[in-house]
Structures are given as structure tokens and as C-alpha cells.
Design a protein around this motif. Sequence first.
Motif, mmCIF file in Angstrom:
data_model
loop_
_atom_site.group_PDB
_atom_site.id
_atom_site.type_symbol
_atom_site.label_atom_id
_atom_site.label_comp_id
_atom_site.label_asym_id
_atom_site.label_seq_id
_atom_site.Cartn_x
_atom_site.Cartn_y
_atom_site.Cartn_z
ATOM 1 N N ALA A 56 0.844 -1.531 -0.099
ATOM 2 C CA ALA A 56 -0.146 -0.316 0.008
ATOM 3 C C ALA A 56 0.634 1.326 -0.104
ATOM 4 O O ALA A 56 1.020 2.353 -0.663
ATOM 5 C CB ALA A 56 -1.107 -0.272 1.324
ATOM 6 N N GLY A 57 2.219 1.357 0.937
ATOM 7 C CA GLY A 57 3.347 2.189 1.166
ATOM 8 C C GLY A 57 3.603 3.127 -0.254
ATOM 9 O O GLY A 57 2.963 4.074 -0.831
ATOM 10 N N ALA A 76 11.561 0.825 6.469
ATOM 11 C CA ALA A 76 12.867 -0.065 7.112
ATOM 12 C C ALA A 76 13.704 -1.038 6.951
ATOM 13 O O ALA A 76 15.339 -1.316 6.745
ATOM 14 C CB ALA A 76 11.898 -0.813 8.455
ATOM 15 N N GLY A 82 7.159 -4.652 0.281
ATOM 16 C CA GLY A 82 6.747 -4.911 1.253
ATOM 17 C C GLY A 82 6.059 -6.623 1.003
ATOM 18 O O GLY A 82 7.085 -7.631 -0.026
ATOM 19 N N GLY A 87 5.136 -12.411 0.242
ATOM 20 C CA GLY A 87 4.502 -13.721 1.179
ATOM 21 C C GLY A 87 3.335 -14.087 0.226
ATOM 22 O O GLY A 87 3.120 -15.179 -0.111
ATOM 23 N N HIS A 92 -4.206 -10.911 -6.035
ATOM 24 C CA HIS A 92 -5.241 -11.229 -5.475
ATOM 25 C C HIS A 92 -6.427 -9.715 -5.487
ATOM 26 O O HIS A 92 -6.020 -9.312 -4.661
ATOM 27 C CB HIS A 92 -6.554 -11.941 -5.087
ATOM 28 N N THR A 170 15.802 3.316 6.896
ATOM 29 C CA THR A 170 15.360 3.920 7.817
ATOM 30 C C THR A 170 13.801 3.123 8.827
ATOM 31 O O THR A 170 12.464 2.488 8.243
ATOM 32 C CB THR A 170 14.737 4.782 6.768
ATOM 33 N N TYR A 207 1.686 -3.015 9.945
ATOM 34 C CA TYR A 207 2.129 -3.609 11.648
ATOM 35 C C TYR A 207 0.793 -2.662 12.613
ATOM 36 O O TYR A 207 1.272 -2.710 13.754
ATOM 37 C CB TYR A 207 3.197 -4.194 12.202
ATOM 38 N N ASP A 209 2.426 0.916 12.913
ATOM 39 C CA ASP A 209 4.080 0.539 13.889
ATOM 40 C C ASP A 209 3.106 2.634 14.070
ATOM 41 O O ASP A 209 2.873 2.741 14.584
ATOM 42 C CB ASP A 209 4.581 1.137 13.332
ATOM 43 N N CYS A 227 4.661 -16.965 8.403
ATOM 44 C CA CYS A 227 4.883 -17.388 7.456
ATOM 45 C C CYS A 227 6.412 -16.529 6.320
ATOM 46 O O CYS A 227 6.666 -15.635 7.219
ATOM 47 C CB CYS A 227 4.053 -17.201 6.312
ATOM 48 N N LYS A 308 4.923 -21.698 0.531
ATOM 49 C CA LYS A 308 4.927 -20.416 1.829
ATOM 50 C C LYS A 308 4.924 -21.349 2.947
ATOM 51 O O LYS A 308 4.700 -23.032 3.028
ATOM 52 C CB LYS A 308 3.168 -20.419 1.937
HETATM 53 C C1 FAD Z 1 2.409 -15.253 3.825
HETATM 54 C C2 FAD Z 1 1.534 -15.008 3.137
HETATM 55 C C3 FAD Z 1 0.551 -15.065 1.752
HETATM 56 C C4 FAD Z 1 -0.297 -14.274 1.462
HETATM 57 N N1 FAD Z 1 -0.478 -14.725 -0.418
HETATM 58 C C5 FAD Z 1 -1.558 -13.612 -0.738
HETATM 59 C C6 FAD Z 1 -1.871 -13.684 -1.838
HETATM 60 O O1 FAD Z 1 -1.240 -14.767 -2.623
HETATM 61 N N2 FAD Z 1 -2.186 -12.781 -3.491
HETATM 62 C C7 FAD Z 1 -2.491 -11.913 -1.805
HETATM 63 O O2 FAD Z 1 -3.659 -10.692 -2.748
HETATM 64 N N3 FAD Z 1 -2.314 -11.074 -0.932
HETATM 65 C C8 FAD Z 1 -1.650 -12.149 -0.185
HETATM 66 N N4 FAD Z 1 -1.600 -12.091 1.229
HETATM 67 C C9 FAD Z 1 -1.994 -11.042 1.414
HETATM 68 C C10 FAD Z 1 -1.113 -9.235 0.781
HETATM 69 O O3 FAD Z 1 0.197 -9.896 0.587
HETATM 70 C C11 FAD Z 1 -0.828 -8.850 2.235
HETATM 71 O O4 FAD Z 1 -2.024 -8.959 3.106
HETATM 72 C C12 FAD Z 1 -0.022 -7.380 1.818
HETATM 73 O O5 FAD Z 1 0.501 -7.307 0.366
HETATM 74 C C13 FAD Z 1 -0.655 -6.187 2.868
HETATM 75 O O6 FAD Z 1 0.343 -4.646 1.962
HETATM 76 P P1 FAD Z 1 0.616 -3.864 3.556
HETATM 77 O O7 FAD Z 1 0.533 -2.516 2.403
HETATM 78 O O8 FAD Z 1 -0.937 -3.267 4.783
HETATM 79 O O9 FAD Z 1 1.815 -4.673 4.099
HETATM 80 P P2 FAD Z 1 3.427 -4.770 3.187
HETATM 81 O O10 FAD Z 1 3.146 -4.933 2.325
HETATM 82 O O11 FAD Z 1 4.119 -5.846 4.416
HETATM 83 O O12 FAD Z 1 4.197 -2.667 3.409
HETATM 84 C C14 FAD Z 1 4.402 -2.719 4.899
HETATM 85 C C15 FAD Z 1 5.562 -2.311 4.733
HETATM 86 O O13 FAD Z 1 6.107 -1.521 6.040
HETATM 87 C C16 FAD Z 1 7.185 -1.078 6.327
HETATM 88 N N5 FAD Z 1 7.675 -0.899 7.975
HETATM 89 C C17 FAD Z 1 6.853 -1.592 8.562
HETATM 90 N N6 FAD Z 1 6.778 -1.318 10.068
HETATM 91 C C18 FAD Z 1 7.937 -0.321 9.705
HETATM 92 C C19 FAD Z 1 8.561 0.997 10.621
HETATM 93 N N7 FAD Z 1 8.604 0.767 11.486
HETATM 94 N N8 FAD Z 1 9.582 1.523 10.404
HETATM 95 C C20 FAD Z 1 9.710 1.516 8.453
HETATM 96 N N9 FAD Z 1 8.968 0.173 7.996
HETATM 97 C C21 FAD Z 1 8.003 -0.490 8.475
HETATM 98 C C22 FAD Z 1 7.834 -3.039 5.910
HETATM 99 O O14 FAD Z 1 9.587 -3.334 5.765
HETATM 100 C C23 FAD Z 1 7.082 -3.140 4.590
HETATM 101 O O15 FAD Z 1 7.395 -2.948 3.459
HETATM 102 C C24 FAD Z 1 -0.390 -12.904 1.853
HETATM 103 C C25 FAD Z 1 0.786 -12.569 2.772
HETATM 104 C C26 FAD Z 1 1.076 -13.357 3.192
HETATM 105 C C27 FAD Z 1 1.288 -12.567 4.871
#
Ligand code: FAD
Length: 489
Positions: A56-57, A76, A82, A87, A92, A170, A207, A209, A227, A308
Motif C-alpha cells: 500500500a505504501g 525499514a 513489502g 508473501g 488477488h 530507515t 503492523y 506502528d 509465514c 509458503k
Molecule cells: C504469507 C502470505 C501470503 C499471502 N498471499 C497472498 C496472495 O497470494 N495474494 C494476495 O493478494 N495477497 C496475499 N497475501 C496478503 C497480502 O500480501 C498482504 O496483506 C498485503 O501485501 C499487505 O500489504 P501492506 O501494504 O498492508 O503491508 P506490507 O506490504 O507488508 O508493507 C508494510 C511495509 O512497512 C514496512 N514497515 C513496517 N514497520 C515499519 C517501521 N516501523 N518503519 C519503517 N517501515 C516499516 C515493512 O518493511 C513493509 O515494507 C499474503 C500475505 C502473506 C503474509
Amino acid sequence: MDRRNFAKSIMITAIAGPQVIANPPRNRGNILESGEDIKGLPVREFDVVVAGGGTAGVMAAVASARQGAKTALIEAKGYPGGTVVEGGTALHSYFNLWKAFPGVEKRQVVKGLAQEIIDRLLLVGGTTGHADTTTRYNYDSVCTAIDTELYKLKAFEMLAESGVFICVNTLLAGAVKKGSRLEGVIAQSRLGREYFKAGCFVDCTAYGDLSAYSGADFIELNDHPVCNSMGIGNVEIEKLYDFLKVNNASGDIALGLRSGKESQIIRLGAEGTGSKNTLPEGFIDGIRQLGSGLITTTVHDNYLMFIKVNYKMDKSPTNRDEVAKAELIIRQNQYKTLELFKKYLPGCEKAFIARTSPSLNIRRGRTITCDYDISLEDVLEGRHFDDDIMAYGFHDEAPRLQIRNGGTYGVPYKALIVKNIENLLAAGMLITSNHSAHMSTRNTVCCMGQGQAAGTAAGLCAVKKYGTRELNYSDLRKKLEKDNVYIEG
Ligand SMILES: Cc1cc2nc3c(=O)[nH]c(=O)nc-3n(C[C@H](O)[C@H](O)[C@H](O)COP(=O)(O)OP(=O)(O)OC[C@H]3O[C@@H](n4cnc5c(N)ncnc54)[C@H](O)[C@@H]3O)c2cc1C
């Protein structure tokens, strides 16, 4: 374990200054309630700060910068992407689930920046494209797989070209608040601690944060395994597929672009149950015990991109010490999984672990309380709101749970507004408290759409000096639609 669950499982400083308030039982991290803590720190000023450069970021930061807002991204790791590059196996889903509902029209319901990155990847052989599934239509109609390394590169380039001030390596380590307004955040890198001031903030840390450090309400449900997924090289994919077929165990199949050739297997899964299934019991039992499985995607010959390996922790993945134990166990289980593949699966005899994620991945950490919490009924009934910022049509528990008539529901802007804080938005897996509703909103493509909307809104708010609730929805919608976002209703 039912067929589907088996298929899913087998698929396979610290900145501590004197005034830091740490609250371990609530696992809130570092809240800096007073400006005293930032005295003497170098100050950087922005319109928008996006925390977390993941799924998302990246979209949030690009969208914000493209509104003309001076935008910083704090990530980070050393690269953006991410969980989408660590993962998941298939993104999807850009489409509605038309194949599960005969007579329903195929529609691409997520476009905008989420599509832009696919277009960029197509130019460099970094994606399968939107490949139709040929089996298990009632789960998803399309599989869009990515080359994770090229995704990191293309995301990086999109950020740079959009003029984002990119801070990788960072850590977001604290937040400073005045009343209900977030004033700035503390970033920690090898440059030391810096204070980033901004008018509007977006929490995309997965998370939660930033929200937690800002004193927002949250819950930690710990309702999923964590995972680490690995890429396995030196695999003969067709030989593996034939073996699964002969053993009546072939599951997900999608055909798309692989190593530049059309109509190749790019998604492959195994079904572990069924009276005719003759997969070796040693394999099935082994991978069940290890929390691993076989459902994977690939963009290249001889490579299974994601296998996975799940592990259920007793405590929330925000608990550092429990995570340390899990990191080791999962790596041991990855090795054992590889050994099972080599022993039992033809085509995998000479396989090796080509990549793992740098740290374990979560399906959710903290869930942040926002002005609106998307309910399961909203998702399944295909509800739309008068402040929709995107449409979405996929549910990860399909076919048990599907969006009515293969349609879409809307993600409302109010679901991204962090409660009780004037100028903080959230996007990604950290919204939506209901487990089954979250099983839809947490998916990659939905997170990307939320990110674009949150970044666009933050950019508009910062430039106009609005709080997030003062933004005129029709201005936001106009911008999103101009930027090719599909909004229904
Ligand atoms: C094992 C697994 C399998 C999955 N399979 C699928 C799939 O097949 N298809 C699908 O569509 N979805 C799938 N998902 C779900 C999907 O991938 C995630 O829900 C989605 O990518 C989350 O996006 P996000 O932007 O919320 O988080 P993320 O993409 O995780 O981004 C968070 C970012 O924040 C950074 N960050 C965190 N804390 C800090 C901090 N304090 N300071 C600086 N940076 C920080 C991290 O390094 C990371 O880059 C899966 C998830 C997992 C875990």
C-alpha cells in the motif's frame, strides 16, 4: 482439514529519550507525547509522510507526490514492495470473480497505480499478465503473478520518478503529537535520529506502528499463522504437474506468460484429499506437520516462486522475542520442506532454496480503529458507500464466502481515517477488524487501491491544509477517477 484448507496449507533506541512512554502490555511502542524528545534532532519538513513502503505504501507515496505534495517515504528495508514481494503468490485480484458466476461479465475493477505497475512489469518480462485460471474458477478467475525482484525495481523507479523523498533502511521509531494532531515522526537510520514534520501522515506499516505510536486505538487478534515463503530453483514444472495429475492431486492451474512464452503453467497447486488422490502419504503428512504446502506461481521456467511455510505463534507478531523463536523454527521447516519436495516430487529432485523473505511475514499485526470498520456483510452483500475510493471483488475464502453475484463492494474513505487523530490515514492489512471481512480487504490489490486513495487524500489535505475529515469527497473522487481509479456507484 477440508479440501480447501489443505490446498491452502499445503500450497503449499531505540529512540528512547527520557520522555518515551513505553506500554508493553498494549505493545504500543514509543509514544513521544512532548516536543522535548526531539530537541536537537535534525528537522526535515514535508507535506506528507508515508510510513512503510510496502504494497500500500508505495502507491500512497507515489499518489501523494503526484498531487504536488512534498512527500517522504520511510521504509525499514532496503527496497520497497513489502509483502507483495515476499508473501503472496498471486495478486488477488484486479477482476471480479466472473468465472464463478456464469453469465456475469468479466470486469477489471482495480486499475490506477495498481495497473500501472503491471504495465511497467510487462515491458520487462516481470509478470505473467492477467492470466485466466483454468481450474478452481470459484476461487479466483484470474492470476496475476509478478517477478518479485523486478517489482522492487519498478516500484523504486515509480517512487523516484514521482519525486518522493525515499528513505529506505530507515525505521519509523516514534511519533510526536499535540492534542489530536500528529506533528511529526522520528526516523532512525545510520544517519542517526531525525525528526520528520508534515501536515498529513499515512500509516502503511502493516503492523500499524505509526498509528500505535500516535496513540490510536488498536486490537491485536493474532488470528493467523505467520509465514516465511521461499522460492525454489531447479524445478521441472511440467514434470511436477504431470505427477500431480497422475495422482489426481492437481489443484490450481493458470496459464500465462512464463519466460516470454504464452500459455505456460504460471500457477500450480495440489489438492491433498479426495478418494482418488494417490499422493504419497509421507509427503502429505510431512508438509501438514510443517505448515507448508504446494501452491505456487512462477514467471520463469525452472522456478517455483513461493512455497509458503506457516507457523502459528502463541503471541502476536509484534512480540519481538516470540518472533525470534518463530524465525528460527520457520527456517528449519523451510529446509525440511525442501527435503520432502526433493524426496517425493518428480521434477524437484535437484531443487534448492533460491530465496527466502528477509523476515517472517504476517497476515495481520495490529488492527487500527478507523472511523468506519468494513463488516463482513458489507463485503458479501457488495455494499457501496457514498464515499467509495475503490471497488473490490475478491474474497480469499471463496468459494465459501463470495461477493454477491460476482460483483464488487466499495472501500469507503472513512475506513482509512484513523479514529481520534486529525491528520492520519491508514491503508493496507491494518484495517478491518472482522476476520472474514479482512480476508478480502487485506489482499494485495485491495491494499494497493487503498494506498493510492490514502496517498491522494493525504496529498490533497496537506496542500490545502485540511484535516483528513475536512476533505471534500467529490474532490478526492475526481482526482482518483482522473488517475484511472475505478469507482462504482
Ligand atoms: C504469507 C502470505 C501470503 C499471502 N498471499 C497472498 C496472495 O497470494 N495474494 C494476495 O493478494 N495477497 C496475499 N497475501 C496478503 C497480502 O500480501 C498482504 O496483506 C498485503 O501485501 C499487505 O500489504 P501492506 O501494504 O498492508 O503491508 P506490507 O506490504 O507488508 O508493507 C508494510 C511495509 O512497512 C514496512 N514497515 C513496517 N514497520 C515499519 C517501521 N516501523 N518503519 C519503517 N517501515 C516499516 C515493512 O518493511 C513493509 O515494507 C499474503 C500475505 C502473506 C503474509
